[in-house]
Design a protein around this motif. Structure first.
Motif, PDB file in Angstrom:
ATOM      1  N   ARG A 191       0.833  -1.196   0.000  1.00 29.01           N
ATOM      2  CA  ARG A 191       0.000   0.000   0.000  1.00 29.01           C
ATOM      3  C   ARG A 191       0.868   1.247   0.000  1.00 29.01           C
ATOM      4  O   ARG A 191       0.567   2.237  -0.692  1.00 29.01           O
ATOM      5  N   ALA A 194       2.107   1.813  -3.487  1.00 28.56           N
ATOM      6  CA  ALA A 194       1.051   2.303  -4.372  1.00 28.56           C
ATOM      7  C   ALA A 194       0.791   3.791  -4.144  1.00 28.56           C
ATOM      8  O   ALA A 194       0.629   4.564  -5.098  1.00 28.56           O
ATOM      9  N   VAL A 195       0.750   4.206  -2.876  1.00 29.35           N
ATOM     10  CA  VAL A 195       0.505   5.615  -2.561  1.00 29.35           C
ATOM     11  C   VAL A 195       1.651   6.488  -3.067  1.00 29.35           C
ATOM     12  O   VAL A 195       1.436   7.536  -3.689  1.00 29.35           O
ATOM     13  N   ASP A 196       2.883   6.068  -2.818  1.00 27.73           N
ATOM     14  CA  ASP A 196       4.033   6.866  -3.222  1.00 27.73           C
ATOM     15  C   ASP A 196       4.133   6.989  -4.742  1.00 27.73           C
ATOM     16  O   ASP A 196       4.441   8.061  -5.270  1.00 27.73           O
ATOM     17  N   LEU A 197       3.858   5.902  -5.435  1.00 32.00           N
ATOM     18  CA  LEU A 197       3.918   5.953  -6.891  1.00 32.00           C
ATOM     19  C   LEU A 197       2.796   6.839  -7.448  1.00 32.00           C
ATOM     20  O   LEU A 197       3.011   7.597  -8.403  1.00 32.00           O
ATOM     21  N   ALA A 198       1.618   6.748  -6.851  1.00 32.54           N
ATOM     22  CA  ALA A 198       0.504   7.567  -7.319  1.00 32.54           C
ATOM     23  C   ALA A 198       0.757   9.053  -7.080  1.00 32.54           C
ATOM     24  O   ALA A 198       0.416   9.900  -7.922  1.00 32.54           O
ATOM     25  N   THR A 199       1.360   9.377  -5.924  1.00 33.80           N
ATOM     26  CA  THR A 199       1.570  10.786  -5.585  1.00 33.80           C
ATOM     27  C   THR A 199       2.790  11.393  -6.268  1.00 33.80           C
ATOM     28  O   THR A 199       3.060  12.585  -6.078  1.00 33.80           O
ATOM     29  N   THR A 200       3.514  10.608  -7.041  1.00 31.35           N
ATOM     30  CA  THR A 200       4.593  11.174  -7.857  1.00 31.35           C
ATOM     31  C   THR A 200       4.292  11.061  -9.349  1.00 31.35           C
ATOM     32  O   THR A 200       4.502  12.020 -10.098  1.00 31.35           O
ATOM     33  N   LEU A 201       3.775   9.913  -9.773  1.00 37.95           N
ATOM     34  CA  LEU A 201       3.468   9.740 -11.189  1.00 37.95           C
ATOM     35  C   LEU A 201       2.281  10.612 -11.616  1.00 37.95           C
ATOM     36  O   LEU A 201       2.280  11.172 -12.722  1.00 37.95           O
ATOM     37  N   GLY A 202       1.270  10.714 -10.750  1.00 37.67           N
ATOM     38  CA  GLY A 202       0.110  11.544 -11.082  1.00 37.67           C
ATOM     39  C   GLY A 202       0.492  13.006 -11.287  1.00 37.67           C
ATOM     40  O   GLY A 202       0.189  13.599 -12.337  1.00 37.67           O
ATOM     41  N   GLY A 234       5.479  13.425  -2.416  1.00 40.58           N
ATOM     42  CA  GLY A 234       5.496  11.974  -2.594  1.00 40.58           C
ATOM     43  C   GLY A 234       6.897  11.399  -2.544  1.00 40.58           C
ATOM     44  O   GLY A 234       7.141  10.365  -1.907  1.00 40.58           O
TER      45      GLY A 234
END
Length: 308
Positions: A191, A194-202, A234
């Motif tokens: 989890r 997933a959060v870290d990738l979402a808050t940088t890739l997004g 992120g």
């Protein structure tokens, strides 16, 4: 300009304080403090220490009553933070206003205060307060694409971190830290990733859109700065998770400085690029007073006619 109403003479200060007290009584309790702070700043920016009571009366007459009038500029500015339309432009104008010496300005989104990175840059000598008439309006497309490198790099570093170190990281990972940098909440490693990738890739995707879109340049600068800030949050959270369970008092200040510094760096880059474009344009035009298509007068022509 004065720093406080106490810099005024007794009579002028009495007029200003009476105006603020009258407006305060008209405002709802939840809006009173923010609006009065804005009105006070408005008066301080436009009054000098030798201002008379008549000067203050003219100024407050121009400002007019605030309480109870939804069409007033002060009320509009207060509630602007809750309007989605123009949010990117407000971010650019609030986070980067080098002509304004105030370090804190009303928030571009929501209530509260934002840091004026432009004023900080001026105080550090990194840019002039009048570098651009409208910040970012002259920034080149190449500069916008270059600014994309920072949020994209933060996203790439986060992806690389989990690809290389993902298996060796402990499970669970910290998800929250106390004020002194001690982890006090935990989350499963999957989890957290997933959060870290979402808050940088997004945010990196938003930055890519802003760098290449055809919207107004100030709006694109605001979107790029906001996306970079989120990507830096992120990425710094990713680093903080990997530091383990030990207390680190410097952790949260470092995360805050890194995130704010990333956004400030993007705005500074875009602003300096815009200034350079304006300088180049000014130097490239108007260097000769002769009309287009005509040559300068020949030294031997005594009647001033263009030489042949």
């Amino acid at each position: 300009m004065i720093t406080s109403l106490t810099d005024l003479g007794p009579q002028a200060r009495a007029v200003a304080e009476r105006y603020l007290q009258t407006e305060s009584s008209r405002l709802p309790a939840d809006l009173r403090s923010a609006v009065i702070d804005e009105l006070t700043a408005h008066l301080c920016e436009r009054l000098s220490p030798d201002a008379t009571a008549a000067d203050v009366e003219r100024l407050v007459a121009d400002a007019g009553p605030v309480g109870g009038r939804t069409d007033q500029a002060w009320y509009d500015r207060l509630v602007a933070g809750f309007r989605l339309r123009g949010a990117d432009e407000r971010i650019a104008a609030t986070w980067w206003d080098p002509a304004n010496p105030r370090l804190l300005l009303p928030r571009a989104i929501g209530l509260g205060w934002d840091i004026n990175f432009g004023a900080i840059a001026v105080r550090l000598g990194l840019i002039e307060p009048d570098a651009e008439a409208i910040p970012f309006s002259s920034t080149s497309e190449a500069a916008f694409r270059t600014a994309l490198a920072l949020p994209a790099g933060l996203a790439a570093a986060t992806v690389l971190h989990y690809l290389v170190r993902g298996r060796s990281l402990p499970d669970p990972l910290p998800s929250h830290w106390t004020w002194d940098g001690t982890p006090d909440r935990w989350t499963p490693k999957r989890r957290a990733a997933a959060v870290d990738l979402a808050t940088t890739l997004g945010p990196a995707a938003v930055a890519a859109w802003a760098a290449t879109s055809r919207r107004s340049k100030p709006g694109r600068a605001g979107a790029l700065a906001e996306a970079t800030l989120l990507a830096a949050v992120g990425a710094s959270t990713t680093v903080a998770r990997s530091l383990g369970a030990r207390r680190r008092g410097w952790l949260q200040p470092a995360m805050l400085l890194c995130s704010l510094g990333a956004a400030a760096a993007v705005l500074l880059w875009l602003a300096r690029a815009g200034r350079d474009e304006e300088i180049a344009r000014d130097l490239g035009s108007g260097t000769s007073s002769a009309p287009p298509g005509r040559t300068s007068p020949h030294p031997d022509d005594t009647d001033g006619r263009p030489g042949v």
